[in-house]
Design a protein around this motif. Structure first.
Motif, mmCIF file in Angstrom:
data_model
loop_
_atom_site.group_PDB
_atom_site.id
_atom_site.type_symbol
_atom_site.label_atom_id
_atom_site.label_comp_id
_atom_site.label_asym_id
_atom_site.label_seq_id
_atom_site.Cartn_x
_atom_site.Cartn_y
_atom_site.Cartn_z
ATOM 1 N N LEU A 7 0.800 -1.228 0.000
ATOM 2 C CA LEU A 7 0.000 0.000 0.000
ATOM 3 C C LEU A 7 0.835 1.283 0.000
ATOM 4 C CD1 LEU A 7 -2.632 -1.022 2.704
ATOM 5 C CD2 LEU A 7 -2.959 -0.965 0.218
ATOM 6 N N ILE A 8 2.100 1.182 0.330
ATOM 7 C CA ILE A 8 2.909 2.383 0.534
ATOM 8 C C ILE A 8 2.963 3.256 -0.716
ATOM 9 C CG2 ILE A 8 5.287 3.172 0.893
ATOM 10 C CD1 ILE A 8 5.467 1.107 3.137
ATOM 11 N N ALA A 9 3.166 2.680 -1.884
ATOM 12 C CA ALA A 9 3.257 3.492 -3.110
ATOM 13 C C ALA A 9 1.941 4.219 -3.368
ATOM 14 C CB ALA A 9 3.638 2.624 -4.305
ATOM 15 N N LEU A 10 0.832 3.525 -3.213
ATOM 16 C CA LEU A 10 -0.477 4.144 -3.433
ATOM 17 C C LEU A 10 -0.719 5.279 -2.433
ATOM 18 C CD1 LEU A 10 -3.313 4.018 -4.898
ATOM 19 C CD2 LEU A 10 -4.022 2.675 -2.916
ATOM 20 N N LEU A 11 -0.436 5.037 -1.179
ATOM 21 C CA LEU A 11 -0.691 6.052 -0.156
ATOM 22 C C LEU A 11 0.279 7.227 -0.267
ATOM 23 C CD1 LEU A 11 -1.639 3.786 2.879
ATOM 24 C CD2 LEU A 11 -3.125 4.880 1.194
ATOM 25 N N ALA A 12 1.507 6.964 -0.673
ATOM 26 C CA ALA A 12 2.450 8.063 -0.924
ATOM 27 C C ALA A 12 1.971 8.889 -2.112
ATOM 28 C CB ALA A 12 3.847 7.507 -1.185
ATOM 29 N N ASP A 13 1.446 8.215 -3.112
ATOM 30 C CA ASP A 13 0.874 8.886 -4.275
ATOM 31 C C ASP A 13 -0.301 9.768 -3.856
ATOM 32 O OD1 ASP A 13 1.291 9.063 -7.064
ATOM 33 O OD2 ASP A 13 -0.455 7.804 -7.438
ATOM 34 N N HIS A 14 -1.153 9.245 -2.978
ATOM 35 C CA HIS A 14 -2.282 10.031 -2.475
ATOM 36 C C HIS A 14 -1.799 11.245 -1.680
ATOM 37 C CE1 HIS A 14 -5.770 6.881 -2.707
ATOM 38 N NE2 HIS A 14 -5.267 7.201 -3.887
ATOM 39 N N ALA A 15 -0.763 11.073 -0.882
ATOM 40 C CA ALA A 15 -0.240 12.196 -0.099
ATOM 41 C C ALA A 15 0.311 13.280 -1.022
ATOM 42 C CB ALA A 15 0.850 11.709 0.866
ATOM 43 N N GLU A 16 1.000 12.879 -2.078
ATOM 44 C CA GLU A 16 1.530 13.863 -3.027
ATOM 45 C C GLU A 16 0.395 14.564 -3.775
ATOM 46 O OE1 GLU A 16 4.503 14.237 -6.861
ATOM 47 O OE2 GLU A 16 4.367 12.329 -5.818
ATOM 48 N N LEU A 17 -0.608 13.804 -4.187
ATOM 49 C CA LEU A 17 -1.756 14.407 -4.872
ATOM 50 C C LEU A 17 -2.495 15.359 -3.934
ATOM 51 C CD1 LEU A 17 -3.397 14.598 -7.452
ATOM 52 C CD2 LEU A 17 -4.653 12.552 -6.733
ATOM 53 N N ALA A 18 -2.570 15.026 -2.657
ATOM 54 C CA ALA A 18 -3.207 15.920 -1.681
ATOM 55 C C ALA A 18 -2.434 17.233 -1.568
ATOM 56 C CB ALA A 18 -3.303 15.232 -0.316
ATOM 57 N N SER A 52 -2.088 11.833 -14.745
ATOM 58 C CA SER A 52 -2.163 10.658 -15.620
ATOM 59 C C SER A 52 -1.317 9.522 -15.053
ATOM 60 C CB SER A 52 -1.746 11.009 -17.050
ATOM 61 O OG SER A 52 -0.440 11.519 -17.081
ATOM 62 N N THR A 53 -0.170 9.858 -14.452
ATOM 63 C CA THR A 53 0.665 8.839 -13.801
ATOM 64 C C THR A 53 -0.083 8.217 -12.627
ATOM 65 O OG1 THR A 53 2.663 10.025 -14.431
ATOM 66 C CG2 THR A 53 2.870 8.449 -12.630
ATOM 67 N N HIS A 54 -0.719 9.061 -11.816
ATOM 68 C CA HIS A 54 -1.492 8.581 -10.665
ATOM 69 C C HIS A 54 -2.616 7.660 -11.113
ATOM 70 C CE1 HIS A 54 -3.916 8.528 -7.030
ATOM 71 N NE2 HIS A 54 -4.918 9.002 -7.735
ATOM 72 N N GLU A 55 -3.355 8.073 -12.121
ATOM 73 C CA GLU A 55 -4.500 7.285 -12.597
ATOM 74 C C GLU A 55 -4.040 5.926 -13.111
ATOM 75 O OE1 GLU A 55 -7.295 5.473 -15.206
ATOM 76 O OE2 GLU A 55 -5.508 6.441 -15.977
ATOM 77 N N LEU A 149 -3.652 2.074 6.321
ATOM 78 C CA LEU A 149 -4.777 2.537 5.512
ATOM 79 C C LEU A 149 -5.741 3.381 6.346
ATOM 80 C CD1 LEU A 149 -5.687 2.266 2.606
ATOM 81 C CD2 LEU A 149 -6.851 0.162 3.216
ATOM 82 N N ARG A 150 -6.024 2.943 7.555
ATOM 83 C CA ARG A 150 -6.919 3.721 8.424
ATOM 84 C C ARG A 150 -6.310 5.078 8.792
ATOM 85 N NH1 ARG A 150 -9.087 -1.208 12.145
ATOM 86 N NH2 ARG A 150 -10.779 -1.818 10.755
ATOM 87 N N ASN A 151 -5.012 5.100 9.056
ATOM 88 C CA ASN A 151 -4.354 6.379 9.371
ATOM 89 C C ASN A 151 -4.423 7.332 8.181
ATOM 90 O OD1 ASN A 151 -3.693 5.590 11.959
ATOM 91 N ND2 ASN A 151 -1.649 4.896 11.392
ATOM 92 N N SER A 152 -4.201 6.812 6.995
ATOM 93 C CA SER A 152 -4.281 7.646 5.797
ATOM 94 C C SER A 152 -5.701 8.155 5.596
ATOM 95 C CB SER A 152 -3.819 6.859 4.572
ATOM 96 O OG SER A 152 -3.907 7.655 3.420
ATOM 97 N N LEU A 153 -6.656 7.291 5.784
ATOM 98 C CA LEU A 153 -8.062 7.670 5.626
ATOM 99 C C LEU A 153 -8.455 8.717 6.672
ATOM 100 C CD1 LEU A 153 -10.584 7.146 3.960
ATOM 101 C CD2 LEU A 153 -11.126 5.250 5.482
ATOM 102 N N ASP A 154 -7.966 8.565 7.889
ATOM 103 C CA ASP A 154 -8.224 9.573 8.925
ATOM 104 C C ASP A 154 -7.678 10.944 8.502
ATOM 105 O OD1 ASP A 154 -9.491 7.761 10.570
ATOM 106 O OD2 ASP A 154 -7.763 7.451 11.886
ATOM 107 N N GLN A 155 -6.472 10.949 7.943
ATOM 108 C CA GLN A 155 -5.875 12.201 7.459
ATOM 109 C C GLN A 155 -6.715 12.794 6.327
ATOM 110 O OE1 GLN A 155 -3.033 14.009 8.273
ATOM 111 N NE2 GLN A 155 -3.072 12.763 10.134
#
Length: 159
Positions: A7-18, A52-55, A149-155
């Motif tokens: 999950l780390i790559a996906l969640l890091a991607d989400h943090a960067e997109l945020a 587009s990279t994220h998607e 995942l829960r910590n990321s979702l909380d953020q």
């Protein structure tokens, strides 16, 4: 099993997109003043390449993790994620056209609406994706993955 390393790559991607959403929100907050040409070019580059990279990365992740899984409503959730990913890319293209330094200026209200629809949609979509993973993979998540995942979702859901 899905471990936190999966999950780390996906969640890091989400943090960067945020973080990018925060930058776009600052542009919307500063309207009617437009960003400087260099800043606008940087934002356009980010929108063009980052989204587009994220998607693509997210689509591969979801297909890999849930390819053979049969979960009630699972396919509908994955279809929504795919459709929203495509929608985000299309909205980004519209923003790129509007933010180009050489573009005909849009009314501040129009550009503000476009920006807010985009970054609010991205934020909601990231939360939805993380929640979908929790639901679709609840039995396959290790405790560490579930916690991450829960910590990321909380953020993501903090106001």
């Amino acid at each position: 099993m899905i471990d936190e390393i999966d999950l780390i790559a996906l969640l890091a991607d989400h943090a960067e997109l945020a973080r990018h959403c925060d930058l776009l929100e600052a542009v919307a907050d500063d309207l009617p003043a437009l960003p400087a040409d260099d800043d606008a070019t940087s934002l356009c580059h980010m929108l063009e390449h980052r989204l587009s990279t994220h998607e693509a990365r997210e689509r591969r992740f979801m297909e890999t993790v849930f390819a053979a899984q049969s979960v009630p409503s699972g396919e509908a959730l994955l279809d929504r994620i795919r459709c929203r990913g495509v929608s985000q890319v299309m909205q980004a293209q519209d923003l790129i056209a509007a933010l180009q330094p050489y573009a005909a200026p849009l009314p501040a209200t129009t550009l503000g609406y476009m920006l807010r629809c985009f970054f609010e949609g991205c934020r909601a979509d990231m939360a939805f994706e993380e929640l979908a993973i929790l639901v679709l993979a609840e039995r396959r998540l290790t405790p560490a993955a579930r916690s991450l995942l829960r910590n990321s979702l909380d953020q993501r859901c903090r106001v």
